[in-house]
Design a protein around this motif. Structure first.
Motif, PDB file in Angstrom:
ATOM      1  N   LYS A  92       0.821  -1.207   0.000  1.00 15.88           N
ATOM      2  CA  LYS A  92       0.000   0.000   0.000  1.00 15.88           C
ATOM      3  C   LYS A  92       0.857   1.260   0.000  1.00 15.88           C
ATOM      4  CE  LYS A  92      -3.848  -0.737   1.922  1.00 15.88           C
ATOM      5  NZ  LYS A  92      -4.858  -1.011   2.945  1.00 15.88           N
ATOM      6  N   ARG A  93       1.944   1.240   0.821  1.00 16.66           N
ATOM      7  CA  ARG A  93       2.820   2.407   0.861  1.00 16.66           C
ATOM      8  C   ARG A  93       3.655   2.515  -0.406  1.00 16.66           C
ATOM      9  NH1 ARG A  93       5.834   2.930   6.474  1.00 16.66           N
ATOM     10  NH2 ARG A  93       6.227   4.993   5.641  1.00 16.66           N
ATOM     11  N   LEU A  94       4.065   1.367  -0.975  1.00 21.65           N
ATOM     12  CA  LEU A  94       4.868   1.412  -2.208  1.00 21.65           C
ATOM     13  C   LEU A  94       4.058   2.005  -3.350  1.00 21.65           C
ATOM     14  CD1 LEU A  94       7.621   0.369  -3.477  1.00 21.65           C
ATOM     15  CD2 LEU A  94       6.174  -1.323  -4.523  1.00 21.65           C
ATOM     16  N   LEU A  95       2.770   1.606  -3.446  1.00 21.50           N
ATOM     17  CA  LEU A  95       1.950   2.146  -4.531  1.00 21.50           C
ATOM     18  C   LEU A  95       1.716   3.630  -4.368  1.00 21.50           C
ATOM     19  CD1 LEU A  95      -0.689  -0.618  -5.197  1.00 21.50           C
ATOM     20  CD2 LEU A  95       1.397  -0.088  -6.413  1.00 21.50           C
ATOM     21  N   GLY A  96       1.825   4.142  -3.107  1.00 20.16           N
ATOM     22  CA  GLY A  96       1.753   5.582  -2.928  1.00 20.16           C
ATOM     23  C   GLY A  96       3.022   6.292  -3.365  1.00 20.16           C
ATOM     24  N   TRP A  97       4.161   5.566  -3.347  1.00 19.43           N
ATOM     25  CA  TRP A  97       5.426   6.212  -3.667  1.00 19.43           C
ATOM     26  C   TRP A  97       5.726   6.216  -5.157  1.00 19.43           C
ATOM     27  CZ3 TRP A  97       8.158   3.137   0.739  1.00 19.43           C
ATOM     28  CH2 TRP A  97       7.922   3.806   1.945  1.00 19.43           C
ATOM     29  N   VAL A  98       5.484   5.092  -5.825  1.00 18.72           N
ATOM     30  CA  VAL A  98       5.912   4.995  -7.222  1.00 18.72           C
ATOM     31  C   VAL A  98       4.843   5.593  -8.129  1.00 18.72           C
ATOM     32  CG1 VAL A  98       7.260   2.948  -6.777  1.00 18.72           C
ATOM     33  CG2 VAL A  98       4.922   2.711  -7.532  1.00 18.72           C
ATOM     34  N   LYS A  99       5.307   6.066  -9.301  1.00 23.61           N
ATOM     35  CA  LYS A  99       4.388   6.580 -10.314  1.00 23.61           C
ATOM     36  C   LYS A  99       4.639   5.807 -11.593  1.00 23.61           C
ATOM     37  CE  LYS A  99       3.899  11.179  -8.455  1.00 23.61           C
ATOM     38  NZ  LYS A  99       4.371  10.675  -7.155  1.00 23.61           N
ATOM     39  N   GLU A 100       3.615   5.050 -12.036  1.00 23.08           N
ATOM     40  CA  GLU A 100       3.816   4.163 -13.170  1.00 23.08           C
ATOM     41  C   GLU A 100       4.051   4.935 -14.456  1.00 23.08           C
ATOM     42  OE1 GLU A 100       1.347   3.950 -11.077  1.00 23.08           O
ATOM     43  OE2 GLU A 100       1.224   1.942 -10.236  1.00 23.08           O
ATOM     44  N   GLY A 101       3.389   6.087 -14.587  1.00 24.11           N
ATOM     45  CA  GLY A 101       3.578   6.879 -15.800  1.00 24.11           C
ATOM     46  C   GLY A 101       5.020   7.347 -15.955  1.00 24.11           C
ATOM     47  N   LEU A 102       5.626   7.745 -14.818  1.00 22.05           N
ATOM     48  CA  LEU A 102       7.026   8.187 -14.851  1.00 22.05           C
ATOM     49  C   LEU A 102       7.932   7.034 -15.265  1.00 22.05           C
ATOM     50  CD1 LEU A 102       9.008  10.469 -14.118  1.00 22.05           C
ATOM     51  CD2 LEU A 102       9.198   9.405 -11.893  1.00 22.05           C
ATOM     52  N   PHE A 103       7.691   5.837 -14.687  1.00 25.04           N
ATOM     53  CA  PHE A 103       8.505   4.679 -15.048  1.00 25.04           C
ATOM     54  C   PHE A 103       8.366   4.363 -16.527  1.00 25.04           C
ATOM     55  CE2 PHE A 103       8.667   2.750 -10.580  1.00 25.04           C
ATOM     56  CZ  PHE A 103       9.896   3.335 -10.378  1.00 25.04           C
ATOM     57  N   SER A 104       7.140   4.425 -17.022  1.00 30.13           N
ATOM     58  CA  SER A 104       6.903   4.103 -18.424  1.00 30.13           C
ATOM     59  C   SER A 104       7.625   5.086 -19.331  1.00 30.13           C
ATOM     60  CB  SER A 104       5.399   4.127 -18.689  1.00 30.13           C
ATOM     61  OG  SER A 104       5.115   3.627 -19.943  1.00 30.13           O
ATOM     62  N   ALA A 105       7.570   6.389 -18.945  1.00 25.08           N
ATOM     63  CA  ALA A 105       8.252   7.401 -19.757  1.00 25.08           C
ATOM     64  C   ALA A 105       9.756   7.199 -19.736  1.00 25.08           C
ATOM     65  CB  ALA A 105       7.904   8.798 -19.228  1.00 25.08           C
ATOM     66  N   VAL A 106      10.313   6.866 -18.543  1.00 27.83           N
ATOM     67  CA  VAL A 106      11.761   6.649 -18.439  1.00 27.83           C
ATOM     68  C   VAL A 106      12.190   5.460 -19.289  1.00 27.83           C
ATOM     69  CG1 VAL A 106      13.552   5.906 -16.850  1.00 27.83           C
ATOM     70  CG2 VAL A 106      12.076   7.748 -16.218  1.00 27.83           C
ATOM     71  N   GLU A 107      11.347   4.404 -19.291  1.00 27.96           N
ATOM     72  CA  GLU A 107      11.694   3.215 -20.075  1.00 27.96           C
ATOM     73  C   GLU A 107      11.748   3.539 -21.561  1.00 27.96           C
ATOM     74  OE1 GLU A 107       8.767   0.331 -20.253  1.00 27.96           O
ATOM     75  OE2 GLU A 107      10.118  -1.263 -20.868  1.00 27.96           O
ATOM     76  N   SER A 108      10.712   4.234 -22.039  1.00 27.40           N
ATOM     77  CA  SER A 108      10.693   4.581 -23.455  1.00 27.40           C
ATOM     78  C   SER A 108      11.851   5.509 -23.804  1.00 27.40           C
ATOM     79  CB  SER A 108       9.371   5.249 -23.810  1.00 27.40           C
ATOM     80  OG  SER A 108       8.313   4.441 -23.388  1.00 27.40           O
ATOM     81  N   THR A 109      12.171   6.455 -22.886  1.00 24.88           N
ATOM     82  CA  THR A 109      13.273   7.379 -23.143  1.00 24.88           C
ATOM     83  C   THR A 109      14.599   6.635 -23.264  1.00 24.88           C
ATOM     84  OG1 THR A 109      12.077   8.967 -21.815  1.00 24.88           O
ATOM     85  CG2 THR A 109      14.334   9.500 -22.349  1.00 24.88           C
ATOM     86  N   GLY A 110      14.809   5.651 -22.383  1.00 28.25           N
ATOM     87  CA  GLY A 110      16.042   4.873 -22.466  1.00 28.25           C
ATOM     88  C   GLY A 110      16.181   4.158 -23.788  1.00 28.25           C
ATOM     89  N   LEU A 111      15.098   3.511 -24.216  1.00 20.89           N
ATOM     90  CA  LEU A 111      15.168   2.787 -25.497  1.00 20.89           C
ATOM     91  C   LEU A 111      15.382   3.749 -26.656  1.00 20.89           C
ATOM     92  CD1 LEU A 111      15.062  -0.047 -26.481  1.00 20.89           C
ATOM     93  CD2 LEU A 111      12.648   0.151 -26.841  1.00 20.89           C
ATOM     94  N   LEU A 112      14.764   4.949 -26.588  1.00 22.29           N
ATOM     95  CA  LEU A 112      14.922   5.910 -27.681  1.00 22.29           C
ATOM     96  C   LEU A 112      16.340   6.471 -27.724  1.00 22.29           C
ATOM     97  CD1 LEU A 112      11.582   7.862 -27.795  1.00 22.29           C
ATOM     98  CD2 LEU A 112      12.525   6.293 -29.457  1.00 22.29           C
ATOM     99  N   ILE A 113      16.943   6.719 -26.543  1.00 19.87           N
ATOM    100  CA  ILE A 113      18.331   7.197 -26.530  1.00 19.87           C
ATOM    101  C   ILE A 113      19.246   6.133 -27.121  1.00 19.87           C
ATOM    102  CG2 ILE A 113      20.254   7.836 -25.038  1.00 19.87           C
ATOM    103  CD1 ILE A 113      18.316   9.085 -23.158  1.00 19.87           C
TER     104      ILE A 113
END
Lengths: 80, 92, 162
Positions: free
Chosen positions: C58-79
Motif C-alpha cells: 500500500k505504501r509502495l503504490l503511494g510512492w511509485v508513479k507508473e507513468g514516470l517509469f513508463s516514460a523513463v523506459e521509453s526514453t532509455g530505449l529511444l536514446i
C-alpha cells in the motif's frame, strides 16, 4: 583447493535443483530455486565470467524470487 | 498412464546416452577452438574504441545490434505484463 | 503484501540506498569494470522489490508513479536507438563519439591501466540508456504484477461474499 570449491558448488546446484522440484511447500521450493540461482552465479564467477555472474545474481536470486513470491500470494501455498 | 512411463524412461536413457557420447570428445576447458576472432578484438578494441573493458566493447559496439534485440525483448515483456495486469483489464 | 516488522523496515531504510548506489556504480562504470546497463539495472530494480517486501504494497503504490517509469523506459530505449542511428554515416551502431574529445571522448592509454571514466564514446551513453530502460522496465513489471494480484485477491473476496 579450487577444485574442491568448484565441485562443491556444482553439487550444491544439483542438490538445490532437486529440492526445488521435490518440496511440496511452494515457498520452500522458491527459496531453493533462489539458492540454485546464487550457486549458478558463483559458478559463473569461478568460470571467470563476472558479467554474467552479476546478471544472474540480480535477476535470478533477486528479482525472479520476488516475482515468484508475488505470484504465490495469489494461489494456494502447497502443491497437490 | 503406466504405458507412457516406459516411453519416458526410454527417452531419458537415449538422452543420457547422447550426453555421455558427447562427453567423450569434449574440448579442454579454457582453450578456444578458433582464437582468430578473439585475438582481433583483444588487439583492436582499446585503440579503435578507446575502451578498457573488451566485453562491453563487443556487447555495445561491435555487436550492438544484438543488444538492441535484447532491449526490444525486455520492452515487449514489460508491455505484455502491463497489458495483462492493467486495471480493468479483464472485466467482463 | 503487509508491511514487515519495525526491525526489517529500519534495516531497509538504512541499507536499501546502498543497493541503489551499487547499481548506479555498475551502470556508470560499465566500460571499465565487469557489469553494464543490464546488470546494474537489475540491481537497482531489486530496490523496488525490497521496498515492496519491507514496507508493504500500500505504501509502495503511494510512492511509485507508473507513468514516470513508463516514460523513463521509453526514453532509455529511444536514446539507445538514437545513439545507434547517429553513426549511420559509417554503419549502424558505429561508435561516432570515440576519441573525439568532449564528455565521452577521451583517449585511453594502451596496455593495462586503471581506466579513464569519460572515455569510450557511445558505449558509456548506451550503458546509461540501457540502465534507465532496465531499471524502469523491471520495476514496472514488479509494480504491475503486485497491482494485478491485489485486484485478483479483492475480486475473490467479493465473490465469496455473494
Amino acid at each position: 583447493m579450487a577444485d574442491v570449491v568448484h565441485t562443491a558448488v556444482l553439487v550444491l546446484i544439483v542438490v538445490s535443483a532437486f529440492f526445488a522440484a521435490w518440496f511440496r511447500d511452494l515457498l520452500a521450493a522458491v527459496i531453493s530455486l533462489a539458492i540454485m540461482s546464487l550457486m549458478i552465479s558463483l559458478e559463473f564467477y569461478i568460470l571467470q565470467a563476472p558479467d554474467v555472474a552479476i546478471a544472474e545474481a540480480g535477476i535470478g536470486a533477486g528479482l525472479s524470487t520476488a516475482i515468484y513470491m508475488i505470484a504465490l500470494r495469489a494461489c494456494k501455498r502447497t502443491r497437490r | 498412464m503406466r504405458g507412457w512411463r516406459i516411453f519416458y524412461l526410454l527417452g531419458l536413457m537415449v538422452m543420457c546416452g547422447l550426453f555421455f557420447g558427447a562427453l567423450q570428445d569434449i574440448h579442454p576447458f579454457g582453450e578456444p577452438v578458433e582464437p582468430a576472432m578473439d585475438d582481433y578484438f583483444l588487439e583492436r578494441a582499446q585503440e579503435e574504441r578507446a575502451v578498457n573493458n573488451v566485453v562491453t566493447s563487443i556487447v555495445f559496439d561491435y555487436r550492438g545490434f544484438d543488444t538492441l534485440g535484447e532491449a526490444a525483448v525486455l520492452f515487449t515483456a514489460v508491455t505484455s505484463v502491463v497489458a495483462l495486469f492493467r486495471k480493468g483489464g479483464h472485466e467482463r | 503484501m503487509n508491511p514487515l516488522s519495525l526491525i526489517v523496515r529500519t534495516v531497509c531504510n538504512v541499507f536499501a540506498w546502498f543497493m541503489v548506489i551499487f547499481g548506479a556504480y555498475i551502470i556508470v562504470h560499465g566500460h571499465l569494470s565487469p557489469g553494464g546497463g543490464f546488470q546494474g539495472g537489475a540491481v537497482v530494480a531489486t530496490f523496488i522489490a525490497f521496498l515492496l517486501v519491507a514496507h508493504g504494497g500500500k505504501r509502495l503504490l503511494g510512492w511509485v508513479k507508473e507513468g514516470l517509469f513508463s516514460a523513463v523506459e521509453s526514453t532509455g530505449l529511444l536514446i539507445f536507438l538514437g545513439a545507434g542511428l547517429f553513426g549511420i554515416s559509417t554503419t549502424f551502431f558505429y561508435n561516432f563519439l570515440a576519441k573525439k574529445g568532449g564528455l565521452f571522448g577521451s583517449v585511453v592509454p594502451l596496455g593495462s591501466n586503471t581506466g579513464v571514466l569519460n572515455s569510450s564514446g557511445t558505449i558509456a551513453l548506451m550503458n546509461l540508456a540501457v540502465g534507465l530502460e532496465v531499471v524502469a522496465g523491471l520495476s514496472l513489471i514488479i509494480v504491475y504484477m503486485f497491482k494485478g494480484i491485489r485486484l485478483e485477491l479483492d475480486r475473490e473476496e467479493e465473490s465469496h461474499d455473494r
